[in-house]
Design a protein around this motif. Structure first.
Motif, PDB file in Angstrom:
ATOM      1  N   ASP A   1     -23.725 -45.705 -28.928  1.00  9.01           N
ATOM      2  CA  ASP A   1     -23.237 -44.629 -28.439  1.00  9.01           C
ATOM      3  C   ASP A   1     -24.226 -43.667 -27.834  1.00  9.01           C
ATOM      4  OD1 ASP A   1     -22.028 -42.408 -27.795  1.00  9.01           O
ATOM      5  OD2 ASP A   1     -21.316 -41.820 -30.037  1.00  9.01           O
ATOM      6  N   ASN A   2     -24.225 -43.423 -26.260  1.00 13.78           N
ATOM      7  CA  ASN A   2     -25.144 -42.803 -25.821  1.00 13.78           C
ATOM      8  C   ASN A   2     -24.445 -41.558 -25.076  1.00 13.78           C
ATOM      9  OD1 ASN A   2     -24.163 -44.067 -23.582  1.00 13.78           O
ATOM     10  ND2 ASN A   2     -26.133 -45.554 -23.439  1.00 13.78           N
ATOM     11  N   GLU A   3     -23.163 -41.694 -25.499  1.00 17.32           N
ATOM     12  CA  GLU A   3     -22.444 -40.371 -24.984  1.00 17.32           C
ATOM     13  C   GLU A   3     -22.113 -39.990 -23.788  1.00 17.32           C
ATOM     14  OE1 GLU A   3     -24.406 -37.187 -27.683  1.00 17.32           O
ATOM     15  OE2 GLU A   3     -22.872 -37.510 -29.160  1.00 17.32           O
ATOM     16  N   ALA A   4     -21.939 -41.024 -22.990  1.00 17.23           N
ATOM     17  CA  ALA A   4     -21.505 -41.110 -21.546  1.00 17.23           C
ATOM     18  C   ALA A   4     -21.756 -42.188 -20.932  1.00 17.23           C
ATOM     19  CB  ALA A   4     -22.279 -40.127 -20.765  1.00 17.23           C
ATOM     20  N   TYR A   5     -20.795 -42.552 -19.608  1.00 16.65           N
ATOM     21  CA  TYR A   5     -21.053 -43.649 -18.945  1.00 16.65           C
ATOM     22  C   TYR A   5     -22.436 -43.678 -18.293  1.00 16.65           C
ATOM     23  CZ  TYR A   5     -16.253 -44.498 -19.693  1.00 16.65           C
ATOM     24  OH  TYR A   5     -14.889 -44.513 -20.260  1.00 16.65           O
ATOM     25  N   MET A   6     -23.191 -44.283 -19.043  1.00 21.38           N
ATOM     26  CA  MET A   6     -24.664 -44.121 -18.634  1.00 21.38           C
ATOM     27  C   MET A   6     -24.920 -45.115 -17.519  1.00 21.38           C
ATOM     28  SD  MET A   6     -25.696 -41.655 -19.684  1.00 21.38           S
ATOM     29  CE  MET A   6     -25.742 -40.607 -21.365  1.00 21.38           C
TER      30      MET A   6
ATOM     31  N   THR B   1     -18.589 -38.073 -24.883  1.00 27.44           N
ATOM     32  CA  THR B   1     -19.610 -36.970 -24.707  1.00 27.44           C
ATOM     33  C   THR B   1     -19.252 -35.724 -25.326  1.00 27.44           C
ATOM     34  OG1 THR B   1     -19.667 -37.984 -22.582  1.00 27.44           O
ATOM     35  CG2 THR B   1     -20.184 -35.812 -22.664  1.00 27.44           C
ATOM     36  N   PRO B   2     -20.171 -34.964 -26.052  1.00 31.78           N
ATOM     37  CA  PRO B   2     -19.980 -33.966 -26.772  1.00 31.78           C
ATOM     38  C   PRO B   2     -19.717 -32.690 -26.018  1.00 31.78           C
ATOM     39  CG  PRO B   2     -22.561 -34.227 -26.311  1.00 31.78           C
ATOM     40  CD  PRO B   2     -21.705 -35.433 -25.837  1.00 31.78           C
ATOM     41  N   ARG B   3     -18.936 -31.730 -26.493  1.00 35.51           N
ATOM     42  CA  ARG B   3     -18.577 -30.645 -25.951  1.00 35.51           C
ATOM     43  C   ARG B   3     -19.518 -29.792 -25.324  1.00 35.51           C
ATOM     44  NH1 ARG B   3     -16.089 -25.289 -26.324  1.00 35.51           N
ATOM     45  NH2 ARG B   3     -17.395 -24.759 -28.133  1.00 35.51           N
ATOM     46  N   LEU B   4     -19.181 -29.283 -23.916  1.00 35.95           N
ATOM     47  CA  LEU B   4     -20.281 -28.282 -23.309  1.00 35.95           C
ATOM     48  C   LEU B   4     -21.333 -29.226 -23.037  1.00 35.95           C
ATOM     49  CD1 LEU B   4     -20.647 -25.072 -25.668  1.00 35.95           C
ATOM     50  CD2 LEU B   4     -19.218 -25.531 -23.570  1.00 35.95           C
ATOM     51  N   SER B   5     -21.310 -30.621 -22.868  1.00 37.32           N
ATOM     52  CA  SER B   5     -22.650 -31.205 -22.329  1.00 37.32           C
ATOM     53  C   SER B   5     -22.298 -31.077 -20.774  1.00 37.32           C
ATOM     54  CB  SER B   5     -22.587 -32.736 -22.880  1.00 37.32           C
ATOM     55  OG  SER B   5     -23.545 -33.375 -22.190  1.00 37.32           O
ATOM     56  N   TRP B   6     -23.342 -31.377 -20.019  1.00 42.00           N
ATOM     57  CA  TRP B   6     -23.356 -31.703 -18.608  1.00 42.00           C
ATOM     58  C   TRP B   6     -23.546 -33.112 -18.469  1.00 42.00           C
ATOM     59  CZ3 TRP B   6     -26.848 -35.110 -16.867  1.00 42.00           C
ATOM     60  CH2 TRP B   6     -27.026 -35.448 -15.064  1.00 42.00           C
TER      61      TRP B   6
END
Lengths: 306, 386
Positions: free
Chosen positions: A125-130, A140-145
């Motif tokens: 998990d790297n928290e976005a479509y990297m 993706t965590p809340r408030l993340s860019w």
């Protein structure tokens, strides 16, 4: 001191990952625990590039590259096929990113989990479509860019509780891991390998490129995520018995974690306080889930391999 | 041994006799009896296979590909919307060179909701690279499953195959079927031995990133295998004939030797057309029939040879490519364009969404074409209500 991490290296140099990639550490540790008798089903994700272009591979285990939403279903097919061919020892592992797991692959994963197919599913998990250029996923965590959640309109909703969803399938083993805690990760992957049925491992794998953080802070960020309780390390046996593996004696404030990442640089003090409240609330909730479970979970969860 | 068998069960028996090792399928009307019966055969230990009861057709094909990639003989079945959902994985099965055999019950596409037959579901998958067989009888369905595994698993081919039968008209029609002897089937189709398989003892990466310097040749190899398949389908058919006394060919011709008028049809419509041809022959008309059994690889040579001397050819399509014409019509016409002898070819659309194609429908087509010297229209609709 005796090392608990196997020395065998099944991942080689020459891979194509970015500097400081957490996903490569995750693969290296996972393969140390899994050993040679492993086949991987890898859908579209960073690892479909990291492995290397045809005819090269940076891994010493076979990889079957499959379509984005099919990590679990292709793995189920491989497992069934190997069993019918008389191979009951090889561990089939679906290895997917958060987009392929939390979003597009969740249906196939839910199917495999409900059938309790004898596969291991590892989500790094790297928290976005990297791989496609840092687009938001439901991890993706809340408030993340991200490139689809710009700073003046960051992500509004919280990260999906994927571990909770997997536990709700009552599969024999669910665990969270971090690339900053290799001993813990190797132990859990080995435990999963010794468990019959569907296993889900959620590995926290920082992405310096996408998080806008310094490559050398990869492990530090992963460790801070645990120390700040942002990403707790725990196991769930049979979907109900919780065991928390790391309980920070003096938890660090989330600000230490978010300040090192460009994806959070637009946050105000009030935003960070709100994140802290959510993290604390989630942690308390996890503690409650684990209450009364600590004595029995190992016995209940661990089953002999067929 | 003879048995009364519905079309769907003919697919199941075919998979059983072929000793499929992994089956992954999801239910859809009118395919359900195929997988229901296979589940029973597995549960009763009449078939030693693992049946993965997946949560969608997309997963059915993904799991089938996975099972086939490790070397297992793999079968699945679906219809219409299910086949459309599989679309991405049909491309994957071809590119990964996994010889999965898929039964598809031809059902029209929604909306509006429909369960009745036409060919737009399977023909929408025309360019994926699956071998496609269109069957006319339940016997042919059963025999073709066995033949298809033999051809697809041949390492000069390694392509998945689709066996197509009409919804209800064949899938739910019971016919007498001669059940091939298992020992003979085992002789004809031994266990699969896959040279290229996902194997931890010989680790390789399958399907990884391939640049423009290599991808092009990989596509060429798929086409080359498709062309190889054409000969191997005929070989497999001849060998089947020697053991079981039945063969079907790439195309089936009926009364074409001196025929001035030739009908081209597929699946059960061809069966109806045959009776009309026989009646007209009895009246002295020089008419014949070509039934296209194998649509991919397209049997160019056989079709050219069969129709080049006719005075007029009528292609009946239970399908339509919107904005163009019937799909078999396009392909037959295209096959003749560069040929020295080119009969006028007429394209008729009939029977979409399960509208009956009766002997009267066929007679109407023959009568209509009889009035024309050449085809001025790209589509002629038959039986269209005002």
């Amino acid at each position: 001191m005796k090392l608990t991490i196997p020395e065998q290296e099944l991942m080689q140099s020459g891979h194509l990952a970015c500097q400081g990639c957490g996903a490569t550490l995750a693969m290296r540790y996972a393969l140390k625990a899994l050993g040679q008798n492993t086949v991987l089903s890898i859908p579209a994700c960073c690892w479909s590039v990291i492995d290397g272009p045809f005819p090269y591979s940076s891994l010493k285990v076979p990889i079957f590259h499959t379509a984005f939403e099919t990590a679990a279903s292709a793995a189920s097919g491989m497992e069934a096929g190997l069993e019918m061919m008389g191979d009951k020892d090889t561990q089939v592992v679906a290895w997917a990113g958060d987009g392929g797991t939390f979003d597009i692959g969740i249906q196939a994963l839910s199917g495999a989990a409900e059938r309790n197919d004898n596969i291991m599913y590892i989500c790094y998990d790297n928290e976005a479509y990297m791989n496609t250029g840092i687009q938001r996923s439901s991890a993706t965590p809340r408030l993340s860019w991200t490139t689809t959640t710009p700073e003046n309109h960051p992500k509004e909703t919280p990260k999906k509780d994927m571990v909770g969803i997997m536990a709700a399938h009552r599969i024999p083993y669910v665990a969270t891991c971090s690339v900053a805690y290799p001993e813990d990760m190797v132990k859990k992957v080995k435990k999963a390998k010794d468990t019959q049925g569907c296993k889900f491992i959620h590995v926290f794998a920082p992405c310096p490129t996408g998080w806008r953080s310094a490559p050398e802070t990869c492990v530090k960020l992963a460790r801070l995520a645990v120390q700040t309780k942002v990403f707790p390390l725990y196991e769930i046996f049979n979907g109900v018995d919780y065991k928390i593996n790391v309980k920070p004696a003096k938890p660090k404030p989330v600000t230490e974690y978010v300040k090192l990442q460009g994806r959070f640089r637009h946050l105000t003090e009030a935003d960070i306080k709100q994140i802290q409240r959510t993290v604390d609330w989630e942690w308390e909730r996890l503690l409650k889930m684990a209450e009364g479970c600590e004595e029995t979970e190992e016995k209940k969860g661990k089953k002999k391999k067929k | 041994m003879k048995k009364v068998v519905m079309g769907n069960h003919a697919l199941s028996y075919g998979a059983m006799l072929a000793r499929a090792q992994v089956i992954a399928a999801y239910p859809i009307t009118p395919q359900t009896e195929v997988v229901g019966f296979l589940s029973e055969l597995c549960a009763d230990k009449l078939l030693d296979a693992k049946f993965i009861k997946v949560e969608s057709e997309h997963s059915a094909m993904a799991a089938s590909i996975g099972a086939s990639a490790v070397g297992a003989r793999t079968f699945t079945a679906t219809s219409a919307q299910g086949l459309a959902l599989m679309h991405e994985m049909l491309h994957w099965a071809v590119g990964a060179r996994t010889p999965v055999v898929l039964g598809n019950i031809n059902r029209a596409m929604g909306p509006p909701w429909t369960i009745w037959t036409d060919q737009n579901d399977s023909l929408s998958q025309r360019d994926t690279g699956l071998i496609q067989y269109y069957c006319e009888s339940n016997q042919e369905v059963l025999d073709t499953v066995i033949q298809a595994f033999k051809v697809s698993e041949n390492e000069r081919v390694l392509l998945p195959a689709m066996i197509v039968l009409d919804a209800f008209v064949l899938s739910h029609t019971s016919e007498v079927v001669d059940m091939p002897d298992q020992e003979l089937v085992d002789k004809y189709l031994p266990r699969r031995k896959a040279t290229y398989r996902v194997d931890p003892k010989d680790p390789h990466s399958f399907g990884n990133l391939t640049g423009p310097d290599r991808y092009y040749e990989l596509r060429y190899k798929i086409e080359r295998s498709m062309r190889e398949a054409e000969g191997l389908i005929k070989e497999a058919d001849e060998e089947f004939d020697k053991l079981f006394g039945r063969k079907y060919g790439l195309i089936e011709t009926h009364q074409i030797e001196d025929a001035e008028t030739i009908l081209v049809a597929s699946a059960t419509v061809a069966g109806t057309a045959r009776t009309v041809v026989d009646e007209l022959r009895a009246k002295g008309e020089k008419i014949g029939l070509v039934r296209v059994r194998v649509f991919r690889p397209f049997p160019f040579q056989e079709i050219r040879k069969a129709i080049e001397n006719a005075h007029r050819v009528m292609v009946i399509d239970r399908n339509i490519s919107f904005g163009h014409s019937g799909i078999f019509y396009q392909e037959v016409k295209a096959a003749m364009y560069n040929q020295p002898r080119r009969p006028p070819i007429f394209g008729y659309i009939a029977g979409l969404g399960g509208r009956d194609v009766t002997p009267e429908t066929i007679a109407e087509i023959i009568e209509d074409a009889g009035k024309r010297d050449r085809s001025e229209e790209d589509i002629i609709w038959i039986g269209l209500k005002p």
